[in-house]
Design a protein around this motif. Sequence first.
Motif, PDB file in Angstrom:
ATOM      1  N   ASP A 289       0.806  -1.228   0.000  1.00  0.00           N
ATOM      2  CA  ASP A 289       0.000   0.000   0.000  1.00  0.00           C
ATOM      3  C   ASP A 289       0.832   1.267   0.000  1.00  0.00           C
ATOM      4  O   ASP A 289       0.502   2.245  -0.634  1.00  0.00           O
ATOM      5  CB  ASP A 289      -0.929   0.016   1.221  1.00  0.00           C
ATOM      6  CG  ASP A 289      -1.925  -1.123   1.154  1.00  0.00           C
ATOM      7  OD1 ASP A 289      -2.489  -1.325   0.066  1.00  0.00           O
ATOM      8  OD2 ASP A 289      -2.108  -1.816   2.167  1.00  0.00           O
ATOM      9  N   GLU A 290       1.903   1.258   0.750  1.00  0.00           N
ATOM     10  CA  GLU A 290       2.630   2.495   0.950  1.00  0.00           C
ATOM     11  C   GLU A 290       4.101   2.158   1.198  1.00  0.00           C
ATOM     12  O   GLU A 290       4.399   1.211   1.907  1.00  0.00           O
ATOM     13  CB  GLU A 290       2.073   3.214   2.181  1.00  0.00           C
ATOM     14  CG  GLU A 290       2.337   4.685   2.202  1.00  0.00           C
ATOM     15  CD  GLU A 290       1.495   5.375   3.264  1.00  0.00           C
ATOM     16  OE1 GLU A 290       2.055   5.693   4.308  1.00  0.00           O
ATOM     17  OE2 GLU A 290       0.290   5.585   3.036  1.00  0.00           O
TER      18      GLU A 290
ATOM     19  N   GLY B 209       0.626  -2.878   5.971  1.00  0.00           N
ATOM     20  CA  GLY B 209      -0.561  -2.325   5.332  1.00  0.00           C
ATOM     21  C   GLY B 209      -0.570  -0.802   5.318  1.00  0.00           C
ATOM     22  O   GLY B 209       0.405  -0.143   5.701  1.00  0.00           O
ATOM     23  N   ALA B 210      -1.704  -0.241   4.874  1.00  0.00           N
ATOM     24  CA  ALA B 210      -1.863   1.219   4.843  1.00  0.00           C
ATOM     25  C   ALA B 210      -2.099   1.711   6.268  1.00  0.00           C
ATOM     26  O   ALA B 210      -2.863   1.115   7.031  1.00  0.00           O
ATOM     27  CB  ALA B 210      -3.041   1.581   3.951  1.00  0.00           C
TER      28      ALA B 210
ATOM     29  N   ARG C  65      -4.650 -10.617   1.493  1.00  0.00           N
ATOM     30  CA  ARG C  65      -4.032  -9.929   0.372  1.00  0.00           C
ATOM     31  C   ARG C  65      -2.923 -10.748  -0.251  1.00  0.00           C
ATOM     32  O   ARG C  65      -2.248 -11.486   0.409  1.00  0.00           O
ATOM     33  CB  ARG C  65      -3.456  -8.609   0.857  1.00  0.00           C
ATOM     34  CG  ARG C  65      -4.520  -7.672   1.356  1.00  0.00           C
ATOM     35  CD  ARG C  65      -5.128  -6.916   0.230  1.00  0.00           C
ATOM     36  NE  ARG C  65      -4.193  -5.932  -0.241  1.00  0.00           N
ATOM     37  CZ  ARG C  65      -4.003  -4.748   0.350  1.00  0.00           C
ATOM     38  NH1 ARG C  65      -4.719  -4.423   1.390  1.00  0.00           N
ATOM     39  NH2 ARG C  65      -3.120  -3.905  -0.111  1.00  0.00           N
TER      40      ARG C  65
END
Lengths: 205, 315
Positions: free
Chosen positions: A27-28, A177-178, A205
């Motif tokens: 995500d990031e 994750g985000a 995911r």
Amino acid sequence: MSLETLAAGALTALTRLVTGVRARWPDEAPSTSPRVYFANHSSHLDTLVIWASLPATLRARTRPVAASDYWDRPGLRRWLALRVLRALPVDRSDGCGKREALRRLIEALDQGDSLILFPEGTRGDGAAIGELRSGLYHVARERPEAALVPVFLENLSRILPKGEFLPVPLIGRVTFGAPIRLGTDETRQAFLQRARAALIDLRNR
Amino acid sequence: MNPLWDREILMLLGGVVGLLALGTTVGLVLDRRVTSDAGRAVVVNLKARVRSWWVMTAAFAAALATGGVGSVILFGLLSFIALREFITLTPTRRADHRTLFWAFFVFVPIQYILVYREWYGLFAIFIPVYAFLFVPVRSALAGDTEDFLARTAKIQWGLMIAVYCVSHAPALLMLQIPGYDGEGAKLLLYLVIVVQLSDVLQYVFGKTLGRRRILPKVSPNKTWEGTLGGIGTATLIGALLWWATPFSPWAAAAIALLINLAGFAGGVCLSAIKRDLGVKDFGTLIEGHGGVLDRIDSLCFAAPLFFHVVRYFYT
């Protein structure tokens, strides 16, 4: 180079070798600003694995939060936890220890360090993620601007389950994750539910 | 088991290096010419594959140069990693923890020590008999009966494919072939060259000419054109390399065909397992190829057949 730095390098290499762990940041990208990494907990390897899979510059400024009843014992364990990993020992028992623990976490964040937290409070069997305890919420309430990064750990309960002392060298996986943040009017319960859902979401995911 | 750098082994390795240089050149040329998005992806993957082949060839050549012990250690490590990839993707339960510890840290080393000590009698039955019987007993003692048969079978399968079958490749060094004393390393090199060349050629023919799929559900990339072209060409090359083996040219052709067909079977079976587990690759260790088990799937099936054919007809 100090003995602690050498030990940290060796520990990182050993952790990566035994768990074959690969970090994913779908995500990031990793960020150097202070963050709270919170993860599901099922193995004694969990702390090491998150710590070892962070990029080196971030690792140097990331401090695991460790239960003092287990880690703050004389000998090698304490040296590893407090000097090599620079862990923050906290008291798991109820009472005034909690407020003191929270104060130390906030202090570390304010100094620009990141934290590794296991909000389930104890190791699970690796099958399900338990209810989150309120420590994460208190940190978020004190520092609402702090980014809370959900981290899902996979297969570590198979590599070194609770109650075993010999690892089986399967391949583990860490997914970052985000980040989430505490909403302005969000209740404790709603926030902890959302944080738990973020972990469960990463599993798929 | 002596280090072996006779003229023939150098010629074989020289041929491999020549092919790799060709692969690198083709990659560079395609890199300039291909512009479409789909084509770019293939070229990027091709270049990654060739790069990995250079590394794998260097590791294998270094292992051969040390004689027996290097080959045994290399294939032992490959088995260990392949078993790791296999068990990681295979659901096991908490009660299997101790069983798995035995599999990784006792059975893998013992199997390869038996190869090194050239103890054929125990090498041939250690995993199919002793490990096979031990695995269910250890898991049963842990007291969990959920999915017991499936769990046990999966661990046994992992040991058979990733350890037992693979260990037949370095075991070629223990064969005493009259008039071919101490040249077992060349047989190992021959097996690996023919089987891996068959994989490469199936990929090349498949990418250039492939149209009709053989088994779309199991292995979507395998086509009739790629498979027949690859196996045919690799068999021809296997026959033309007869001078490095104790085989006559015709026998070399027949044996090369056999191991290429076995390799094809290995690729298909391990693909079926991957589809069953819902994954594309067994791992990510080898850039462009996937995991170790993705790279040696054909060798898993070819090595035991090659070993026993040579042992039966030539010793």
